[in-house]
Enzyme design. Structure first.
Site, PDB file in Angstrom:
ATOM      1  N   ASP A  93     120.687 -16.559  20.084  1.00  0.00           N
ATOM      2  CA  ASP A  93     121.200 -16.493  21.442  1.00  0.00           C
ATOM      3  C   ASP A  93     121.051 -17.883  22.045  1.00  0.00           C
ATOM      4  O   ASP A  93     120.242 -18.698  21.603  1.00  0.00           O
ATOM      5  CB  ASP A  93     120.439 -15.429  22.246  1.00  0.00           C
ATOM      6  CG  ASP A  93     121.204 -15.006  23.493  1.00  0.00           C
ATOM      7  OD1 ASP A  93     120.756 -14.096  24.178  1.00  0.00           O
ATOM      8  OD2 ASP A  93     122.270 -15.616  23.769  1.00  0.00           O
ATOM      9  N   SER A  94     121.844 -18.125  23.099  1.00  0.00           N
ATOM     10  CA  SER A  94     122.010 -19.500  23.599  1.00  0.00           C
ATOM     11  C   SER A  94     120.957 -19.922  24.615  1.00  0.00           C
ATOM     12  O   SER A  94     120.828 -21.104  24.909  1.00  0.00           O
ATOM     13  CB  SER A  94     123.377 -19.611  24.286  1.00  0.00           C
ATOM     14  OG  SER A  94     123.436 -18.627  25.325  1.00  0.00           O
ATOM     15  N   GLY A  96     120.908 -18.528  27.798  1.00  0.00           N
ATOM     16  CA  GLY A  96     121.359 -18.167  29.144  1.00  0.00           C
ATOM     17  C   GLY A  96     120.630 -16.963  29.696  1.00  0.00           C
ATOM     18  O   GLY A  96     120.126 -16.963  30.824  1.00  0.00           O
ATOM     19  N   PHE A  97     120.541 -15.938  28.887  1.00  0.00           N
ATOM     20  CA  PHE A  97     119.920 -14.684  29.359  1.00  0.00           C
ATOM     21  C   PHE A  97     118.412 -14.856  29.525  1.00  0.00           C
ATOM     22  O   PHE A  97     117.829 -14.406  30.512  1.00  0.00           O
ATOM     23  CB  PHE A  97     120.203 -13.582  28.346  1.00  0.00           C
ATOM     24  CG  PHE A  97     119.727 -12.216  28.761  1.00  0.00           C
ATOM     25  CD1 PHE A  97     118.513 -11.720  28.303  1.00  0.00           C
ATOM     26  CD2 PHE A  97     120.494 -11.425  29.601  1.00  0.00           C
ATOM     27  CE1 PHE A  97     118.069 -10.462  28.689  1.00  0.00           C
ATOM     28  CE2 PHE A  97     120.070 -10.154  29.985  1.00  0.00           C
ATOM     29  CZ  PHE A  97     118.849  -9.686  29.519  1.00  0.00           C
ATOM     30  N   GLN A 190     131.935 -11.597  30.044  1.00  0.00           N
ATOM     31  CA  GLN A 190     131.158 -11.275  31.235  1.00  0.00           C
ATOM     32  C   GLN A 190     132.026 -10.432  32.171  1.00  0.00           C
ATOM     33  O   GLN A 190     133.157 -10.100  31.849  1.00  0.00           O
ATOM     34  CB  GLN A 190     130.780 -12.585  31.957  1.00  0.00           C
ATOM     35  CG  GLN A 190     130.046 -13.585  31.118  1.00  0.00           C
ATOM     36  CD  GLN A 190     128.566 -13.279  31.048  1.00  0.00           C
ATOM     37  OE1 GLN A 190     128.107 -12.326  31.644  1.00  0.00           O
ATOM     38  NE2 GLN A 190     127.817 -14.077  30.320  1.00  0.00           N
ATOM     39  N   GLY A 217     125.820  -8.441  29.419  1.00  0.00           N
ATOM     40  CA  GLY A 217     125.650  -7.937  30.779  1.00  0.00           C
ATOM     41  C   GLY A 217     125.779  -6.441  30.902  1.00  0.00           C
ATOM     42  O   GLY A 217     125.951  -5.912  31.994  1.00  0.00           O
ATOM     43  N   ASP A 267     122.056  -5.818  18.774  1.00  0.00           N
ATOM     44  CA  ASP A 267     120.656  -6.240  18.694  1.00  0.00           C
ATOM     45  C   ASP A 267     119.923  -5.540  19.831  1.00  0.00           C
ATOM     46  O   ASP A 267     120.512  -5.319  20.906  1.00  0.00           O
ATOM     47  CB  ASP A 267     120.511  -7.766  18.863  1.00  0.00           C
ATOM     48  CG  ASP A 267     120.406  -8.166  20.331  1.00  0.00           C
ATOM     49  OD1 ASP A 267     121.457  -8.350  20.968  1.00  0.00           O
ATOM     50  OD2 ASP A 267     119.259  -8.239  20.858  1.00  0.00           O
TER      51      ASP A 267
END
Ligand SMILES: CC#C[C@H]1NC(N)=Nc2cc3[nH]c(NC)nc3cc21
Length: 371
Positions: A93-94, A96-97, A190, A217, A267
């Protein structure tokens, strides 16, 4: 193994898809569940066990690994696969979250996100380009775009603003990622719980011709039927021939419903986190081993399972370990839960191949209800 990153659709059953993602480090059978290996480890498991359960790919987190041990250090140590001794595919994952959910002092600008580490308070700046650079230093096989993940509920105008910023960041991530034949960069759809925003986000990302598409999201507190409504609006807008990944989902029931609506990859921390808290997922439904009713139950969780944790230990022993807060309790229940999730995914893949996914999903749900 393929030198390229390819997705082959092997069978369809309604909107459910059976496929295979091939890349140099291996093949991912879809629908696939990716155990969460946030900091380079699937908590309470040896990665050999994770592999033996049928896991083709695990997830790592840019946010955690850039803070500890550090992206450049990881590269000097040969990358995440070498570091963790997992030679198979990894999706990262990048950040962001995780910045939204873990870091302090977050500041979003067009350039990127500035945040304070929850580990030591150090301040970091992460642009879309830096997120892709870090995922490259980790030698990740599937890299996620950097996106702005806003806390919900939020005004529609705010959801729209974040969705549009994330689209611009997706373009920058695609440029930064460049052409890496054996690897992929996925965009993230998104739009909150707004059908029109979801459709616009999916259509704009499709136009970027990426190698895969995530839906982000969802499963953030909205009712399951709203999540499914968003999938029904989003999946048909995405290219048939590319993988679709529903981020952070979910329960076994969520997975059945999302597969039925066209999702290929999942995931979720549910099986591992629940295992550490005494909860077992089984063919018969959920079993809370903290409950006193298990104190003298000699039965295993599932005598028909191939997993020793599910087949060889009594519920009484598991209850004792959980009540005593013994580490082995979380280890055995995590093992059981991941074994169940991977057996569910294998069951789903087989049902789609046989063209009987709807019937099989009903049989699985009925077995949960019988207990
Ligand atoms: C908005 C948005 C979004 C997504 N963006 C990125 N980069 N990662 C995610 C990880 C998640 N985990 C969960 N768990 C429920 N939801 C997620 C959603 C995202």
């Amino acid at each position: 193994m393929s030198e390229n990153f390819t997705f082959n659709l092997l069978a369809r059953d309604g909107a459910a898809r059976r496929g295979e993602i091939t890349m140099p480090r291996g093949t991912v059978r879809t629908p696939a569940f990716m155990p969460v290996g946030t900091a380079g480890t699937v908590k309470a498991m040896y990665l050999d066990q994770v592999r033996e359960l049928g896991s083709d790919i695990i997830l790592g987190n840019t946010y955690h690994l850039m803070l500890r041990p550090g992206a450049e250090r990881m590269a000097r140590l040969g990358g995440l696969h070498e570091f963790a001794r997992w030679p198979h595919p990894i999706l990262t994952d990048s950040g962001g979250f995780q910045v939204m959910s873990l870091a302090d002092l977050r500041k979003i600008t067009e350039k990127g996100v500035t945040f304070r580490s929850h580990v030591d308070g150090q301040v970091f700046e992460m642009s879309p380009e830096r997120s892709i650079e870090i995922q490259g230093l980790l030698d990740s096989d599937i890299q996620m775009q950097l996106d702005e993940c806003i806390a919900l509920p939020a005004e529609r105008s705010e959801i729209e603003r974040a969705m549009e910023l994330s689209l611009r960041w997706a373009e920058r991530c695609k440029t930064a990622f460049g052409d890496q034949p054996g690897k992929a960069m996925f965009g993230i759809v998104q739009g909150g719980d707004d059908v029109k925003l979801r459709e616009r986000s999916a259509q704009a990302l499709k136009a970027l011709d990426l190698k895969g598409y995530a839906v982000g999201g969802l499963a953030v507190g909205e009712p399951q039927d709203v999540m499914f409504e968003m999938l029904e609006a989003t999946c048909p807008q995405l290219p048939e021939e590319k993988p679709r990944y529903l981020m952070g989902v979910g329960t076994p029931d969520d997975i059945l419903g999302a597969v039925a609506r066209g999702i290929d990859m999942f995931d979720c921390v549910m099986p591992t986190r629940a295992g550490r808290h005494g909860l077992a997922y089984t063919r018969h439904g959920k079993i809370n081993l903290k409950n006193a009713r298990h104190a003298e139950d000699p039965r295993p969780l599932d005598e028909e399972s191939n997993c020793p944790a599910s087949r060889d230990y009594s519920r009484a022993y598991l209850h004792h370990l959980v009540r005593s807060n013994e580490a082995l309790g979380g280890m055995l229940l995590t093992w059981n839960n991941l074994a169940y999730y991977q057996s569910l995914m294998a069951d789903i893949r087989s049902a789609i191949e046989q063209g009987r996914f709807t019937e099989r999903a009903a049989e699985i749900r009925a077995a949960w209800a019988r207990g």
